[in-house]
Scaffold this motif. Structure first.
Motif, short mmCIF file in Angstrom:
data_model
loop_
_atom_site.label_atom_id
_atom_site.label_comp_id
_atom_site.label_asym_id
_atom_site.label_seq_id
_atom_site.Cartn_x
_atom_site.Cartn_y
_atom_site.Cartn_z
N ALA A 177 -29.37 -26.19 -94.42
CA ALA A 177 -29.33 -27.62 -94.09
C ALA A 177 -28.94 -28.49 -95.27
CB ALA A 177 -30.70 -28.05 -93.58
N ALA A 178 -28.75 -27.88 -96.47
CA ALA A 178 -28.40 -28.66 -97.65
C ALA A 178 -27.00 -28.29 -98.11
CB ALA A 178 -29.41 -28.41 -98.77
N PRO A 179 -25.96 -28.88 -97.51
CA PRO A 179 -24.58 -28.53 -97.85
C PRO A 179 -24.24 -28.97 -99.27
CG PRO A 179 -24.62 -30.46 -96.42
CD PRO A 179 -26.03 -29.93 -96.49
N ALA A 180 -23.27 -28.29 -99.88
CA ALA A 180 -22.83 -28.65 -101.22
C ALA A 180 -22.15 -30.02 -101.20
CB ALA A 180 -21.84 -27.60 -101.73
N ARG A 181 -22.24 -30.73 -102.34
CA ARG A 181 -21.64 -32.05 -102.46
C ARG A 181 -20.13 -31.95 -102.27
NH1 ARG A 181 -19.68 -34.69 -107.17
NH2 ARG A 181 -19.50 -36.93 -106.88
N HIS A 182 -19.60 -32.81 -101.43
CA HIS A 182 -18.17 -32.79 -101.13
C HIS A 182 -17.52 -34.05 -101.69
CE1 HIS A 182 -14.40 -32.24 -98.99
NE2 HIS A 182 -14.52 -33.46 -98.50
N VAL A 183 -16.40 -33.88 -102.40
CA VAL A 183 -15.66 -34.99 -102.96
C VAL A 183 -14.34 -35.16 -102.21
CG1 VAL A 183 -14.45 -35.86 -105.00
CG2 VAL A 183 -16.68 -34.76 -105.24
N LEU A 203 -11.04 -43.10 -107.94
CA LEU A 203 -10.45 -41.78 -107.73
C LEU A 203 -11.48 -40.67 -107.68
CD1 LEU A 203 -7.42 -42.06 -110.20
CD2 LEU A 203 -7.59 -42.84 -107.82
N TRP A 204 -12.58 -40.88 -108.39
CA TRP A 204 -13.57 -39.80 -108.52
C TRP A 204 -14.89 -40.38 -109.00
CZ3 TRP A 204 -16.07 -38.55 -113.06
CH2 TRP A 204 -16.83 -37.36 -113.06
N ALA A 242 -13.41 -29.73 -114.78
CA ALA A 242 -12.26 -29.78 -113.87
C ALA A 242 -12.42 -28.77 -112.74
CB ALA A 242 -10.97 -29.49 -114.64
N GLY A 243 -11.85 -29.10 -111.60
CA GLY A 243 -11.83 -28.20 -110.46
C GLY A 243 -12.84 -28.53 -109.38
N PRO A 244 -12.49 -28.23 -108.12
CA PRO A 244 -13.40 -28.45 -106.99
C PRO A 244 -14.64 -27.59 -107.13
CG PRO A 244 -11.14 -27.97 -106.28
CD PRO A 244 -11.22 -27.65 -107.73
N PRO A 245 -15.74 -27.92 -106.42
CA PRO A 245 -15.77 -28.90 -105.32
C PRO A 245 -16.05 -30.33 -105.75
CG PRO A 245 -17.87 -27.77 -105.45
CD PRO A 245 -16.99 -27.14 -106.50
N ASP A 246 -16.44 -30.56 -107.02
CA ASP A 246 -16.80 -31.93 -107.38
C ASP A 246 -16.31 -32.36 -108.76
OD1 ASP A 246 -18.44 -30.32 -108.87
OD2 ASP A 246 -20.32 -31.23 -108.23
N GLY A 247 -15.45 -31.54 -109.39
CA GLY A 247 -14.93 -31.88 -110.71
C GLY A 247 -13.65 -32.69 -110.64
N LYS A 254 -3.17 -25.05 -114.78
CA LYS A 254 -3.75 -24.93 -113.44
C LYS A 254 -3.42 -26.12 -112.54
CE LYS A 254 -7.73 -22.14 -114.88
NZ LYS A 254 -9.21 -22.03 -114.86
N VAL A 255 -2.57 -27.04 -113.01
CA VAL A 255 -2.26 -28.23 -112.22
C VAL A 255 -1.72 -27.82 -110.85
CG1 VAL A 255 0.07 -28.42 -113.21
CG2 VAL A 255 -1.04 -30.44 -112.19
N GLY A 256 -2.24 -28.47 -109.81
CA GLY A 256 -1.81 -28.19 -108.44
C GLY A 256 -2.54 -27.06 -107.77
N THR A 257 -3.31 -26.26 -108.51
CA THR A 257 -4.01 -25.13 -107.88
C THR A 257 -5.25 -25.59 -107.13
OG1 THR A 257 -5.34 -24.72 -109.88
CG2 THR A 257 -3.23 -23.56 -109.69
N ASP A 258 -5.69 -26.82 -107.35
CA ASP A 258 -6.90 -27.32 -106.71
C ASP A 258 -6.59 -28.28 -105.57
OD1 ASP A 258 -5.85 -29.20 -108.39
OD2 ASP A 258 -7.62 -29.44 -109.64
N TRP A 259 -5.37 -28.31 -105.12
CA TRP A 259 -4.97 -29.21 -104.03
C TRP A 259 -5.24 -28.57 -102.68
CZ3 TRP A 259 -0.78 -33.33 -104.50
CH2 TRP A 259 -0.92 -34.02 -105.71
#
Length: 224
Positions: A23-29, A149-150, A205-210, A219-224
């Motif tokens: 019931a506690a989902p990870a933070r989504h950005v 943006l974030w 840097a990087g998902p789910p919240d960076g 690594k540019v574009g790999t997190d899209w």
């Protein structure tokens, strides 16, 4: 009879625990605005200090450039930022963070700015223990559009970097140890090391919240 009653009870408890964990989902950005903006250069403003430690703002600021640069962005050097604001009569983080986006673009020519805030910084006495805690939050704003943006937050403490020593025995020994550790933390300025850990967590840097990887990162574009 008891056995038949016990088995369903255990199953019910296990199911409740499982559902509670789910019931506690990870933070989504939502990265939509970030992807549309694609900033290349970033200004990190001095953090607003909500603590009683006068060193907190620049203690954290000194550790914030590296993770953003490693994420693939050009970051305005702290010395350049400080001198520019000083020449314009601005010396406190609160005043600096009130400067208009147009002025920031005029001063530094960057695409985006990071607005940090510190809520905890320094040694904390915890009755039978003591540690150093740094907590901060930040938001990145596109200076061309005003879009956020974030947004992120992070905390770190001295125990996570192994900068503590254990004490066993009676409650009196524990209390004395906590007091000694608090003095040791202050004398060695442990906050600086903990601030580095907090800054890296906050601006990773990087998902789910960076942050998204910038144009200078392989690594540019790999997190899209």
């Amino acid at each position: 009879m008891r056995r038949h009653f016990f088995f369903p009870l255990v199953c019910g408890l296990l199911a409740a625990v499982f559902l509670a964990g789910c019931a506690a989902p990870a933070r989504h950005v939502d990265y939509t605005a970030f992807r549309n903006s694609q900033p290349k250069s970033i200004l990190i403003l001095p953090p607003v200090n909500d603590t009683n430690d006068v060193n907190a703002s620049y203690g954290l600021l000194s550790e914030m450039t590296l993770p953003v640069a490693e994420a693939g962005y050009y970051v305005v050097p702290v010395a350049v930022m400080e001198e520019t604001f000083r020449q314009n009569g601005l010396t406190t983080p609160n005043d600096i963070q009130q400067v208009s986006m147009d002025k920031l673009r005029e001063y530094f020519g960057v695409d985006a700015a990071i607005y940090p805030r510190i809520t905890k910084y320094g040694s904390v006495y915890q009755v039978v223990d003591s540690t150093t805690v740094v907590s901060a939050s930040a938001k990145m704003v596109d200076l061309r559009t005003g879009n956020v943006l974030w947004v992120g937050s992070a905390s770190a403490n001295g125990k996570e970097i192994g900068a503590n020593f254990n004490a066993g025995g009676s409650i009196v020994v524990a209390l004395v140890s906590a007091a000694v550790k608090q003095v040791a933390h202050n004398l060695t300025d442990e906050s600086h090391d903990v601030a580095a850990l907090a800054a890296n967590r906050l601006l990773k840097a990087g998902p789910p919240d960076g942050l998204l990887y910038g144009p200078r990162s392989p690594k540019v574009g790999t997190d899209w």
